[in-house]
Design an enzyme around this catalytic site. Structure first.
Site, PDB file in Angstrom:
ATOM      1  N   GLY A 177       0.946  -1.202   0.010  1.00 13.21           N
ATOM      2  CA  GLY A 177      -0.008  -0.085   0.017  1.00 13.21           C
ATOM      3  C   GLY A 177       0.913   1.197   0.028  1.00 13.21           C
ATOM      4  O   GLY A 177       0.276   2.273   0.163  1.00 13.21           O
ATOM      5  N   ASP A 222      11.143   4.295  -6.543  1.00 10.34           N
ATOM      6  CA  ASP A 222      10.487   3.126  -6.238  1.00 10.34           C
ATOM      7  C   ASP A 222      11.283   1.612  -6.461  1.00 10.34           C
ATOM      8  O   ASP A 222      10.680   0.708  -6.790  1.00 10.34           O
ATOM      9  CB  ASP A 222       9.207   3.088  -7.180  1.00 10.34           C
ATOM     10  CG  ASP A 222       8.357   1.742  -6.974  1.00 10.34           C
ATOM     11  OD1 ASP A 222       8.022   1.640  -5.774  1.00 10.34           O
ATOM     12  OD2 ASP A 222       7.707   1.232  -7.750  1.00 10.34           O
TER      13      ASP A 222
END
Ligand code: CA
Length: 707
Positions: free
Chosen positions: A196, A319
């Site tokens: 998440g 990321d």
């Protein structure tokens, strides 16, 4: 009017595919023997053993007879979403999961379905799931099967019947958590993490007593609000490495994949994902190191306390999740046996760490790297290239590896026979540009990127062709001692399956192009292939029953790449999702039904109702709220409906019923009126009509577009 909308919504549901409840219920050596859960003929843990080697000593099937490998049985799953699980075989029963966290048990030799369990995940959760509604498998221990559902429950099932024994909620349901990883059992505890960080949550892992389900401990990976006090000294130290009000966005650092375990050391190993948001702070300046995000972490299995960490990517804004499951082995380094943990990380480096202390032993690039000029040879800290800091410069940076990584969750394997690691590697460069006006929202992805300017590539234009040309996918056989590639097998494109290596000197891997392949592990010669009719992203596994060796893989194209990349996921072809369990054996006699490709006419799109400014506004909004599931250009890689065909485009009431009011919330398409104004919703429709017109013109070059 209501009735006609209801009918139209039903028609749309048909296009969503089925997700209804199913009926019924040498110099090197692997650290395998130490795993009490390993029996030679079985495959008792998703990663085969506590060290996630994904190496089986079974050798009946070998480089000489693999040409006779044929289908033994197959089973068609009731879903058209990605399959990422590695099955487990214990005492002749094969346990696996499919998309939407459903569990299935088969007689492993025959494929006879023994039972199935559907946790009935609420479909609306899909809107806060970054990377498809996938599940990576179960843990089996002392007559129980453990599965983590997408909405965050850890459920224990009776292995004989599939009957639920207990269920605990492992996440705060009010926050945008989800769970796709396989639970892991160690020292009588079941351990599970969550995902998440793309939406804004605080990462942690939790251990539960395997018998009772009672919570044993929880380890947070990033510090919370300092005003509330820190849970432990590790959080206090970590807080000094953050800037701004990091806790308002949750912090991130989620542990969304799986675990490894060294019982002698009493340590559990895992990797953590990105800090939230990707682009760094919105109110605190450039991101500092941000511990323990983008890190490899060890905690004590007894009480969940911190043991050590190694941060692969300090201050990550790319990321670069370090979530690839750690492979444990003993390597002879400089003449000394070292107990190591290995990771081919998303950031393009292959790391070898001392797993008792976390000491950095080596880090070598296994794919092209543009974000750094190298690692400090002593500490492993990267020297970040100046232009990589798009978060500071405000300029576009082409990240290599891209955000899907040089290696993602697809498991790698390690053979003690060859001493090689088999990495499903890829090259998917990704342009990053900061959104200077970013503010977190309650719905949609919170990454702080301006993706409309970088990712929304038009069809049939040079930029698209260039992006596709830059994509690569290959199986890399890597020597972790020498830190170099020994051989490579090129695939048509990226996002291929995980790997299995066996005592028969074989490596197995499925591909995005729909082939299931076997290579000679020592030199990479391709020995066998099977047309799977769909892309394979999961990892194969193997087991033996009554003297026959079987190989099983979960087939079914999906995951984040086709879901969000649209036409940029077609490098390997346009195979549909056909979700199946495929099991092979020497001289097997089963066969698949013929692959019938449904041809689909591209219908004429409606006339554009909005001004060009609305199209531009819709193009800006689409990547943040829509493209996670519907692709960067209003169509995904075949997993969810192509919006360009949608009857809602020409129907104002239907469009608003679905997008504004959430008529399809059971399928994840929740009401967006919480975060989008009526003008925004109209703009997104205008943008999709625009994409439909481009698509129609491309397929009907002679027809006059209404645009
Ligand atoms: Ca991530």
């Amino acid at each position: 009017m209501q009735r006609s909308i209801a009918g139209a919504v039903c028609a749309l549901m048909v296009g969503l595919g089925t997700r209804a409840a199913a009926a019924g219920a040498g110099p090197t050596k692997p650290d395998l023997a130490r795993s009490a859960e390993t029996a030679a003929d079985d495959w008792r843990v998703a990663g085969h053993d506590n060290g996630d080697s994904r190496y089986s000593p079974l050798a009946q099937l070998d480089e000489h007879n693999v040409g006779r490998l044929r289908l033994a049985w197959s089973y068609d799953l009731d879903t058209h979403r990605g399959q990422e699980a590695t099955p487990v075989v214990v005492d002749g029963v094969l346990y696996t999961t499919s998309a939407w966290s459903k569990v299935l048990a088969f007689r492993a030799a025959t494929g006879e379905l023994l039972w199935q369990f559907d946790p009935k995940v609420p479909g609306a959760i899909a809107v806060q799931v970054c990377c498809d509604v996938v599940n990576r498998g179960v843990a089996v221990y002392q007559g129980r099967v453990y599965v983590a559902s997408l909405d965050g429950r850890l459920i224990a099932l009776d292995a004989a019947t599939g009957r639920p024994l207990w269920s605990v909620m492992t996440v705060d349901p009010k926050r945008p958590y989800s769970v796709s990883g396989a639970p892991f059992v160690a020292a009588g505890k079941v351990i599970i993490g969550n995902g998440g960080a793309e939406y804004g949550v605080r990462g942690y892992i939790t251990a539960y007593d395997a018998t009772s389900g009672r919570r044993a401990w929880r380890f947070y990976t990033v510090p919370g609000d300092p005003a509330r006090g820190f849970e432990n000294e590790a959080m206090r130290r970590a807080a000094k490495t953050w800037s701004g009000h990091w806790w308002r966005d949750g912090g991130g650092g989620t542990v969304w994949n799986s675990f490894s375990y060294d019982p002698d050391a009493g340590l559990i190993y895992f990797g953590t994902g990105n800090a939230s948001p990707w682009s760094g702070q919105v109110d605190g300046g450039p991101r500092a190191d941000a511990l323990y995000a983008a890190s490899i972490v060890a905690v004590h299995v007894a009480d969940g306390t911190y043991a050590w960490h190694f941060q692969t990517t300090p201050g990550d804004v790319w990321d670069y999740d370090a979530t690839q499951t750690l492979t444990l082995a003993t390597l002879k380094l400089d003449g000394v046996d070292r107990k190591v943990a290995m990771q081919a990380s998303k950031n393009g480096y292959f790391y070898v760490l001392d797993r008792l202390t976390g000491e950095f032993l080596s880090g070598r690039p296994f794919a092209p790297v543009s974000w750094t000029s190298g690692l400090d040879p002593k500490t492993g800290r990267p020297a970040v290239a100046p232009d990589a800091h798009y978060d500071v410069s405000g300029k576009r940076f082409l990240a290599k590896p891209g955000v899907l990584g040089a290696h993602n969750w697809q498991p790698m394997s390690y053979s003690p026979l060859t001493g090689l690691v088999y990495i499903p590697a890829q090259e998917l460069p990704f342009p990053l540009l900061k959104d200077p006006g970013f503010q977190p929202q309650a719905l949609g992805r919170n990454m702080g990127l301006d993706m409309a300017s970088t990712l929304t590539l038009p069809e049939n234009e040079p930029a698209t062709a260039a992006a596709l040309a830059a994509q690569k996918g290959y199986l890399s056989a890597w020597d972790p001692v020498a830190g170099r590639e020994v051989w490579r097998a090129e695939h048509p494109g990226p996002w291929n399956g995980g790997t299995l290596v066996t005592g028969g000197n074989l490596v197995f891997q499925g591909t995005a192009a729909g082939e299931f392949l076997a290579f000679r592990a020592s030199d990479g010669e391709r020995l066998w292939s099977f047309p799977a009719q769909t892309g394979i992203i999961a990892a194969p596994m193997t087991y033996a029953i009554d003297g026959r060796q079987y190989v099983t893989v979960m087939a079914g194209w999906g995951g984040i790449f086709p879901l969000s990349a649209g036409g940029l996921s077609f490098k390997s072809g346009r195979l549909p999702n056909r979700s199946r369990v495929l099991t092979f054996v020497l001289d097997g006699t089963a066969s698949l039904p013929p692959a019938v490709q449904a041809a689909r006419e591209f219908p004429a799109p409606p006339a554009q109702l909005q001004a060009a400014a609305a199209v531009t506004e819709g193009e800006r909004l689409f990547p943040r709220y829509c493209s996670g599931c519907h692709g960067s250009a209003a169509y995904s890689g075949g997993l969810v409906p192509d919006l360009r065909y949608s009857p809602a485009l020409a129907d104002d009431a239907l469009w608003n019923a679905v997008v504004r009011d959430g008529a399809l919330s059971n399928a994840g398409m929740v009401a967006f009126k919480r975060v989008l104004s009526p003008a925004h919703i109209d703009a997104i429709r205008a943008y999709v009509i625009h994409r439909a017109q481009i698509g129609y013109a491309a397929e009907h070059p002679s027809a006059a577009s209404s645009h």
